[in-house]
Motif scaffolding. Structure first.
Motif, PDB file in Angstrom:
ATOM      1  N   ASP A  40      11.701  -2.159  -5.046  1.00 13.46           N
ATOM      2  CA  ASP A  40      12.804  -1.342  -5.400  1.00 13.46           C
ATOM      3  C   ASP A  40      12.738   0.083  -5.074  1.00 13.46           C
ATOM      4  OD1 ASP A  40      14.690  -0.038  -7.069  1.00 13.46           O
ATOM      5  OD2 ASP A  40      13.750  -0.730  -9.005  1.00 13.46           O
ATOM      6  N   PRO A  41      13.761   0.649  -4.432  1.00 14.04           N
ATOM      7  CA  PRO A  41      13.856   1.741  -3.916  1.00 14.04           C
ATOM      8  C   PRO A  41      13.870   3.018  -5.068  1.00 14.04           C
ATOM      9  CG  PRO A  41      15.860   0.495  -3.270  1.00 14.04           C
ATOM     10  CD  PRO A  41      15.116  -0.243  -4.181  1.00 14.04           C
ATOM     11  N   LYS A  42      13.906   2.741  -6.195  1.00 11.82           N
ATOM     12  CA  LYS A  42      13.963   3.586  -7.254  1.00 11.82           C
ATOM     13  C   LYS A  42      12.287   3.702  -7.804  1.00 11.82           C
ATOM     14  CE  LYS A  42      18.537   3.424  -8.913  1.00 11.82           C
ATOM     15  NZ  LYS A  42      18.850   1.972  -9.190  1.00 11.82           N
ATOM     16  N   LEU A  43      11.471   2.623  -7.382  1.00 10.06           N
ATOM     17  CA  LEU A  43      10.176   2.415  -7.980  1.00 10.06           C
ATOM     18  C   LEU A  43       9.440   3.852  -7.965  1.00 10.06           C
ATOM     19  CD1 LEU A  43       7.879  -0.487  -7.295  1.00 10.06           C
ATOM     20  CD2 LEU A  43       7.238   1.721  -6.475  1.00 10.06           C
ATOM     21  N   ALA A  44       8.791   3.892  -9.200  1.00 10.20           N
ATOM     22  CA  ALA A  44       7.528   5.016  -8.995  1.00 10.20           C
ATOM     23  C   ALA A  44       6.153   4.221  -8.893  1.00 10.20           C
ATOM     24  CB  ALA A  44       7.681   5.788 -10.349  1.00 10.20           C
ATOM     25  N   ILE A  45       5.505   4.803  -7.852  1.00 12.15           N
ATOM     26  CA  ILE A  45       4.399   4.044  -7.784  1.00 12.15           C
ATOM     27  C   ILE A  45       3.170   4.163  -8.628  1.00 12.15           C
ATOM     28  CG2 ILE A  45       3.354   5.813  -6.158  1.00 12.15           C
ATOM     29  CD1 ILE A  45       2.842   1.837  -5.354  1.00 12.15           C
ATOM     30  N   THR A  46       3.180   5.198  -9.165  1.00 14.99           N
ATOM     31  CA  THR A  46       2.371   5.731 -10.263  1.00 14.99           C
ATOM     32  C   THR A  46       2.306   4.632 -11.495  1.00 14.99           C
ATOM     33  OG1 THR A  46       2.645   7.791  -9.821  1.00 14.99           O
ATOM     34  CG2 THR A  46       1.213   7.778 -11.606  1.00 14.99           C
TER      35      THR A  46
ATOM     36  N   PHE B 199      -1.972   1.966  -4.827  1.00 18.17           N
ATOM     37  CA  PHE B 199      -1.809   3.514  -4.093  1.00 18.17           C
ATOM     38  C   PHE B 199      -2.137   3.123  -2.581  1.00 18.17           C
ATOM     39  CE2 PHE B 199      -2.916   5.485  -8.293  1.00 18.17           C
ATOM     40  CZ  PHE B 199      -1.547   5.949  -8.535  1.00 18.17           C
ATOM     41  N   HIS B 200      -1.709   4.047  -1.709  1.00 20.31           N
ATOM     42  CA  HIS B 200      -2.220   3.997  -0.134  1.00 20.31           C
ATOM     43  C   HIS B 200      -3.326   4.526  -0.231  1.00 20.31           C
ATOM     44  CE1 HIS B 200      -1.954   4.953   4.020  1.00 20.31           C
ATOM     45  NE2 HIS B 200      -0.780   4.118   3.993  1.00 20.31           N
ATOM     46  N   PRO B 201      -4.112   3.959   0.823  1.00 18.15           N
ATOM     47  CA  PRO B 201      -5.688   4.460   1.051  1.00 18.15           C
ATOM     48  C   PRO B 201      -5.634   6.156   1.235  1.00 18.15           C
ATOM     49  CG  PRO B 201      -5.217   2.811   2.736  1.00 18.15           C
ATOM     50  CD  PRO B 201      -4.102   2.897   1.512  1.00 18.15           C
ATOM     51  N   ALA B 202      -4.619   6.674   2.259  1.00 20.55           N
ATOM     52  CA  ALA B 202      -4.520   7.975   2.597  1.00 20.55           C
ATOM     53  C   ALA B 202      -4.323   8.939   0.971  1.00 20.55           C
ATOM     54  CB  ALA B 202      -3.349   8.135   3.285  1.00 20.55           C
ATOM     55  N   ALA B 203      -3.825   8.466   0.095  1.00 13.81           N
ATOM     56  CA  ALA B 203      -3.567   9.167  -1.186  1.00 13.81           C
ATOM     57  C   ALA B 203      -4.962   9.110  -1.869  1.00 13.81           C
ATOM     58  CB  ALA B 203      -2.543   8.403  -2.167  1.00 13.81           C
TER      59      ALA B 203
ATOM     60  N   LEU C 217       0.838  -1.204   0.059  1.00 13.05           N
ATOM     61  CA  LEU C 217      -0.049   0.044  -0.084  1.00 13.05           C
ATOM     62  C   LEU C 217       0.947   1.198  -0.034  1.00 13.05           C
ATOM     63  CD1 LEU C 217      -2.476  -1.287   2.629  1.00 13.05           C
ATOM     64  CD2 LEU C 217      -3.073  -1.080   0.205  1.00 13.05           C
ATOM     65  N   GLY C 218       0.977   1.735  -1.294  1.00  9.40           N
ATOM     66  CA  GLY C 218       1.771   2.998  -1.290  1.00  9.40           C
ATOM     67  C   GLY C 218       3.312   2.942  -1.668  1.00  9.40           C
ATOM     68  N   ALA C 219       3.755   3.983  -1.989  1.00  5.78           N
ATOM     69  CA  ALA C 219       5.228   4.178  -2.345  1.00  5.78           C
ATOM     70  C   ALA C 219       6.307   3.554  -1.351  1.00  5.78           C
ATOM     71  CB  ALA C 219       5.632   5.692  -2.717  1.00  5.78           C
ATOM     72  N   SER C 220       6.166   3.963  -0.296  1.00  4.27           N
ATOM     73  CA  SER C 220       7.048   3.509   0.955  1.00  4.27           C
ATOM     74  C   SER C 220       7.101   1.918   1.073  1.00  4.27           C
ATOM     75  CB  SER C 220       6.809   4.060   2.273  1.00  4.27           C
ATOM     76  OG  SER C 220       6.856   5.273   2.456  1.00  4.27           O
ATOM     77  N   ALA C 221       6.012   1.242   0.978  1.00  6.38           N
ATOM     78  CA  ALA C 221       5.961  -0.149   1.186  1.00  6.38           C
ATOM     79  C   ALA C 221       6.642  -0.692  -0.221  1.00  6.38           C
ATOM     80  CB  ALA C 221       4.631  -0.791   1.444  1.00  6.38           C
ATOM     81  N   ALA C 222       6.509  -0.226  -1.363  1.00  4.03           N
ATOM     82  CA  ALA C 222       6.652  -0.786  -2.466  1.00  4.03           C
ATOM     83  C   ALA C 222       8.182  -0.643  -2.742  1.00  4.03           C
ATOM     84  CB  ALA C 222       5.823  -0.184  -3.632  1.00  4.03           C
ATOM     85  N   LYS C 223       8.741   0.743  -2.223  1.00  6.05           N
ATOM     86  CA  LYS C 223      10.096   0.932  -2.391  1.00  6.05           C
ATOM     87  C   LYS C 223      10.760  -0.054  -1.613  1.00  6.05           C
ATOM     88  CE  LYS C 223      10.022   5.723  -3.946  1.00  6.05           C
ATOM     89  NZ  LYS C 223      10.529   6.954  -3.807  1.00  6.05           N
ATOM     90  N   ALA C 224      10.418  -0.157  -0.367  1.00  2.00           N
ATOM     91  CA  ALA C 224      11.255  -1.134   0.625  1.00  2.00           C
ATOM     92  C   ALA C 224      11.074  -2.572   0.378  1.00  2.00           C
ATOM     93  CB  ALA C 224      10.401  -1.000   1.995  1.00  2.00           C
ATOM     94  N   ILE C 225       9.961  -3.010  -0.430  1.00  2.00           N
ATOM     95  CA  ILE C 225      10.176  -4.437  -0.853  1.00  2.00           C
ATOM     96  C   ILE C 225      10.334  -4.808  -2.144  1.00  2.00           C
ATOM     97  CG2 ILE C 225       8.453  -6.370  -1.188  1.00  2.00           C
ATOM     98  CD1 ILE C 225       7.281  -5.403   1.484  1.00  2.00           C
TER      99      ILE C 225
ATOM    100  N   ALA D 231       4.078   1.601 -11.125  1.00  2.00           N
ATOM    101  CA  ALA D 231       4.347   0.218 -10.710  1.00  2.00           C
ATOM    102  C   ALA D 231       2.883  -0.328 -10.501  1.00  2.00           C
ATOM    103  CB  ALA D 231       5.218   0.104  -9.597  1.00  2.00           C
ATOM    104  N   ARG D 232       2.010   0.571  -9.912  1.00  2.00           N
ATOM    105  CA  ARG D 232       0.628   0.200  -9.509  1.00  2.00           C
ATOM    106  C   ARG D 232      -0.294  -0.832 -10.404  1.00  2.00           C
ATOM    107  NH1 ARG D 232      -3.184   2.047 -12.381  1.00  2.00           N
ATOM    108  NH2 ARG D 232      -4.161   0.399 -11.888  1.00  2.00           N
ATOM    109  N   GLY D 233      -0.747  -1.748  -9.854  1.00  2.00           N
ATOM    110  CA  GLY D 233      -1.698  -2.702 -10.768  1.00  2.00           C
ATOM    111  C   GLY D 233      -0.814  -3.785 -11.507  1.00  2.00           C
ATOM    112  N   LYS D 234       0.427  -3.874 -11.171  1.00  2.00           N
ATOM    113  CA  LYS D 234       1.204  -4.867 -11.949  1.00  2.00           C
ATOM    114  C   LYS D 234       1.838  -5.868 -10.922  1.00  2.00           C
ATOM    115  CE  LYS D 234       2.528  -1.608 -15.626  1.00  2.00           C
ATOM    116  NZ  LYS D 234       3.110  -0.276 -15.286  1.00  2.00           N
ATOM    117  N   TRP D 235       1.249  -7.204 -11.311  1.00  3.62           N
ATOM    118  CA  TRP D 235       2.088  -8.104 -10.520  1.00  3.62           C
ATOM    119  C   TRP D 235       3.509  -8.093 -10.714  1.00  3.62           C
ATOM    120  CZ3 TRP D 235      -1.047 -10.142  -6.702  1.00  3.62           C
ATOM    121  CH2 TRP D 235      -2.443 -10.266  -6.965  1.00  3.62           C
ATOM    122  N   VAL D 236       4.294  -8.301  -9.441  1.00  5.74           N
ATOM    123  CA  VAL D 236       5.804  -8.839  -9.495  1.00  5.74           C
ATOM    124  C   VAL D 236       5.991 -10.221  -8.803  1.00  5.74           C
ATOM    125  CG1 VAL D 236       7.920  -7.868  -8.570  1.00  5.74           C
ATOM    126  CG2 VAL D 236       6.164  -6.179  -9.377  1.00  5.74           C
ATOM    127  N   LYS D 237       6.689 -11.162  -9.317  1.00  7.70           N
ATOM    128  CA  LYS D 237       6.751 -12.190  -8.844  1.00  7.70           C
ATOM    129  C   LYS D 237       8.217 -12.108  -7.787  1.00  7.70           C
ATOM    130  CE  LYS D 237       6.324 -16.899  -8.567  1.00  7.70           C
ATOM    131  NZ  LYS D 237       5.794 -18.101  -9.500  1.00  7.70           N
TER     132      LYS D 237
END
Ligand code: URA
Length: 201
Positions: free
Chosen positions: A135-141, A159-163, A125-133, A143-149
């Motif tokens: 890729d630190p360079k990931l752009a959430i806009t 996106f994070h619900p706060a967004a 949920l959101g950029a911080s979680a996606a970057k931590a898990i 990357a969202r909606g695409k599966w990664v194995k």
């Protein structure tokens, strides 16, 4: 009956009650470990506790959490279908983004949590979680909606619900992401999921 998974998680949570591996340990009111079913195939991972979470000791119980619960419910998940936790277990003062050292200090505990639960799907949920898990360079806009194995996990950033509270236009893509997550979740449960990544391995 207390399962092995639950026992592991209770032990870890107890250990973390006195954790001061990073500065957030000194300012928290409550450790925010996780909530939901330890037997679930699906784990939602947020950024870190906010004010309400810090006061109540549970993740996603404030405004963003109420919205998340509504989306999860509307997508058709039942209470014991999922577990929710965060990248960092203590509130960053003023709800700032957790610092890289704080994320690093807390990651082993998230890994331990995930290893105990053994889910099949992680939703970030959101950029911080996606970057931590992922890729630190990931752009959430992008990357969202695409599966990664990743190893045994299927990982979906969204996106994070706060967004969504700040920008209601993000509700449509998030709704699409949750429908896709539910589709794959159901296929896995029914044993009919066909691994879309199989050809690439
Ligand atoms: N935002 C998060 O990322 N996690 C929470 O637990 C609450 C708000």
């Amino acid at each position: 009956m207390i399962t092995h998974r639950r026992q592991h998680l209770i032990k870890l949570e107890e250990k973390l009650q006195t954790c001061e591996n990073c500065p957030l340990g000194k300012t928290r009111n409550n450790l925010v470990f996780g909530r939901g079913s330890e037997e679930s195939d699906l784990v939602f991972i947020g950024e870190g506790p906010g004010e309400q979470e810090d006061l109540q000791g549970a993740p996603f119980v404030g405004k963003a959490g109420q919205l998340l619960d509504k989306i999860i419910d509307a997508a058709g998940f039942k209470d014991d279908d999922y577990y929710i936790c965060n990248i960092v277990k203590c509130r960053p003062p003023g709800n700032r983004v957790p610092a890289p050292e704080e994320v690093q200090a807390c990651m082993p505990f998230l890994r331990h949590q995930i290893a105990s639960i053994q889910p099949k799907i992680l939703v970030l949920l959101g950029a911080s979680a996606a970057k931590a898990i992922i890729d630190p360079k990931l752009a959430i806009t992008k990357a969202r909606g695409k599966w990664v194995k990743m190893g045994n996990f299927l990982v979906m950033p969204t996106f994070h619900p706060a967004a969504l509270l700040r920008d209601p236009q993000k509700k449509i893509p998030v709704w699409q992401d949750f429908q896709e997550i539910k589709r794959v979740f159901d296929e896995m449960k029914d044993g009919i999921y066909e691994d879309i990544f199989n050809d690439e391995q």
